[in-house]
Design a protein around this motif. Sequence first.
Motif, PDB file in Angstrom:
ATOM      1  N   LEU A   1     -17.552  -9.258  -7.141  1.00  0.00           N
ATOM      2  CA  LEU A   1     -16.253  -8.674  -7.474  1.00  0.00           C
ATOM      3  C   LEU A   1     -16.290  -7.153  -7.382  1.00  0.00           C
ATOM      4  O   LEU A   1     -15.331  -6.532  -6.914  1.00  0.00           O
ATOM      5  CB  LEU A   1     -15.821  -9.115  -8.870  1.00  0.00           C
ATOM      6  N   LEU A   2     -17.377  -6.540  -7.801  1.00  0.00           N
ATOM      7  CA  LEU A   2     -17.499  -5.081  -7.696  1.00  0.00           C
ATOM      8  C   LEU A   2     -17.490  -4.641  -6.235  1.00  0.00           C
ATOM      9  O   LEU A   2     -16.872  -3.631  -5.879  1.00  0.00           O
ATOM     10  CB  LEU A   2     -18.769  -4.606  -8.390  1.00  0.00           C
ATOM     11  N   HIS A   3     -18.155  -5.382  -5.370  1.00  0.00           N
ATOM     12  CA  HIS A   3     -18.144  -5.045  -3.943  1.00  0.00           C
ATOM     13  C   HIS A   3     -16.767  -5.275  -3.323  1.00  0.00           C
ATOM     14  O   HIS A   3     -16.332  -4.511  -2.461  1.00  0.00           O
ATOM     15  CB  HIS A   3     -19.216  -5.843  -3.195  1.00  0.00           C
ATOM     16  N   VAL A   4     -16.086  -6.322  -3.763  1.00  0.00           N
ATOM     17  CA  VAL A   4     -14.724  -6.567  -3.285  1.00  0.00           C
ATOM     18  C   VAL A   4     -13.808  -5.421  -3.711  1.00  0.00           C
ATOM     19  O   VAL A   4     -12.981  -4.943  -2.922  1.00  0.00           O
ATOM     20  CB  VAL A   4     -14.210  -7.935  -3.802  1.00  0.00           C
ATOM     21  N   ALA A   5     -13.951  -4.964  -4.948  1.00  0.00           N
ATOM     22  CA  ALA A   5     -13.129  -3.844  -5.424  1.00  0.00           C
ATOM     23  C   ALA A   5     -13.412  -2.576  -4.623  1.00  0.00           C
ATOM     24  O   ALA A   5     -12.491  -1.820  -4.283  1.00  0.00           O
ATOM     25  CB  ALA A   5     -13.392  -3.602  -6.909  1.00  0.00           C
ATOM     26  N   LYS A   6     -14.664  -2.340  -4.299  1.00  0.00           N
ATOM     27  CA  LYS A   6     -15.007  -1.170  -3.484  1.00  0.00           C
ATOM     28  C   LYS A   6     -14.400  -1.298  -2.088  1.00  0.00           C
ATOM     29  O   LYS A   6     -13.869  -0.324  -1.541  1.00  0.00           O
ATOM     30  CB  LYS A   6     -16.523  -1.031  -3.381  1.00  0.00           C
ATOM     31  N   GLY A   7     -14.446  -2.487  -1.503  1.00  0.00           N
ATOM     32  CA  GLY A   7     -13.847  -2.701  -0.192  1.00  0.00           C
ATOM     33  C   GLY A   7     -12.341  -2.547  -0.210  1.00  0.00           C
ATOM     34  O   GLY A   7     -11.745  -1.970   0.708  1.00  0.00           O
ATOM     35  N   ILE A   8     -11.695  -3.036  -1.266  1.00  0.00           N
ATOM     36  CA  ILE A   8     -10.249  -2.860  -1.399  1.00  0.00           C
ATOM     37  C   ILE A   8      -9.910  -1.382  -1.533  1.00  0.00           C
ATOM     38  O   ILE A   8      -8.940  -0.912  -0.941  1.00  0.00           O
ATOM     39  CB  ILE A   8      -9.717  -3.671  -2.601  1.00  0.00           C
ATOM     40  N   GLY A   9     -10.701  -0.643  -2.290  1.00  0.00           N
ATOM     41  CA  GLY A   9     -10.479   0.799  -2.417  1.00  0.00           C
ATOM     42  C   GLY A   9     -10.617   1.507  -1.085  1.00  0.00           C
ATOM     43  O   GLY A   9      -9.820   2.403  -0.754  1.00  0.00           O
ATOM     44  N   TRP A  10     -11.599   1.103  -0.297  1.00  0.00           N
ATOM     45  CA  TRP A  10     -11.795   1.718   1.021  1.00  0.00           C
ATOM     46  C   TRP A  10     -10.608   1.415   1.930  1.00  0.00           C
ATOM     47  O   TRP A  10     -10.084   2.309   2.607  1.00  0.00           O
ATOM     48  CB  TRP A  10     -13.093   1.200   1.631  1.00  0.00           C
ATOM     49  N   LEU A  11     -10.184   0.135   1.952  1.00  0.00           N
ATOM     50  CA  LEU A  11      -9.037  -0.240   2.780  1.00  0.00           C
ATOM     51  C   LEU A  11      -7.756   0.453   2.324  1.00  0.00           C
ATOM     52  O   LEU A  11      -6.951   0.897   3.146  1.00  0.00           O
ATOM     53  CB  LEU A  11      -8.840  -1.757   2.751  1.00  0.00           C
ATOM     54  N   HIS A  12      -7.571   0.551   1.019  1.00  0.00           N
ATOM     55  CA  HIS A  12      -6.380   1.212   0.499  1.00  0.00           C
ATOM     56  C   HIS A  12      -6.390   2.698   0.837  1.00  0.00           C
ATOM     57  O   HIS A  12      -5.346   3.277   1.141  1.00  0.00           O
ATOM     58  CB  HIS A  12      -6.265   1.012  -1.013  1.00  0.00           C
ATOM     59  N   GLY A  13      -7.548   3.298   0.805  1.00  0.00           N
ATOM     60  CA  GLY A  13      -7.657   4.707   1.203  1.00  0.00           C
ATOM     61  C   GLY A  13      -7.286   4.905   2.663  1.00  0.00           C
ATOM     62  O   GLY A  13      -6.614   5.875   3.023  1.00  0.00           O
ATOM     63  N   ARG A  14      -7.715   3.983   3.512  1.00  0.00           N
ATOM     64  CA  ARG A  14      -7.357   4.069   4.939  1.00  0.00           C
ATOM     65  C   ARG A  14      -5.851   3.881   5.134  1.00  0.00           C
ATOM     66  O   ARG A  14      -5.247   4.536   5.969  1.00  0.00           O
ATOM     67  CB  ARG A  14      -8.122   3.042   5.775  1.00  0.00           C
ATOM     68  N   LEU A  15      -5.261   2.959   4.370  1.00  0.00           N
ATOM     69  CA  LEU A  15      -3.818   2.753   4.447  1.00  0.00           C
ATOM     70  C   LEU A  15      -3.064   4.006   4.002  1.00  0.00           C
ATOM     71  O   LEU A  15      -2.114   4.444   4.668  1.00  0.00           O
ATOM     72  CB  LEU A  15      -3.400   1.554   3.580  1.00  0.00           C
ATOM     73  N   ALA A  16      -3.487   4.591   2.892  1.00  0.00           N
ATOM     74  CA  ALA A  16      -2.843   5.811   2.403  1.00  0.00           C
ATOM     75  C   ALA A  16      -3.010   6.952   3.396  1.00  0.00           C
ATOM     76  O   ALA A  16      -2.076   7.726   3.630  1.00  0.00           O
ATOM     77  CB  ALA A  16      -3.422   6.197   1.042  1.00  0.00           C
TER      78      ALA A  16
END
Length: 134
Positions: free
Chosen positions: A112-127
């Motif tokens: 779950l921690l790795h998934v959260a980090k990946g979501i943060g990375w993807l969200h940063g790219r989207l932003a």
Amino acid sequence: EGLLGVRMPRRLPAASTDQTLGGRIRDALADIRTWSSLLYMLLMLPLGILYFVIAVTGISVSLALTFGSLWGLISGRSTVNIDVAPVLNHVMHTAPGLLLAVLVGILLIFVLLHVAKGIGWLHGRLAEALLVRL
């Protein structure tokens, strides 16, 4: 910026003071940054709901699996019932099965921690794509 490693947008350039209010509104509506920012804000509701569901489900499943199985090992009574898979139901009532469930629960916390980090990375790219690069 520090958490995601993505440069976040700054303020829009100041409008000239000699324009009328209608001219400034027209300029803002003609600017692509206005529409990409609006699209970003519209995407935040479904994405926020998705992020929340992933976080709450991941935390509750991993903690319930870990501590529920630990409680079953300590008390000697397993409260897990899996009616659709009798073999799995039998395994969850044995000490090795409960120990395996504890290990899987701990592993899921780190997943779950790795998934959260990946979501943060993807969200940063989207932003970055919708707010910064224009």
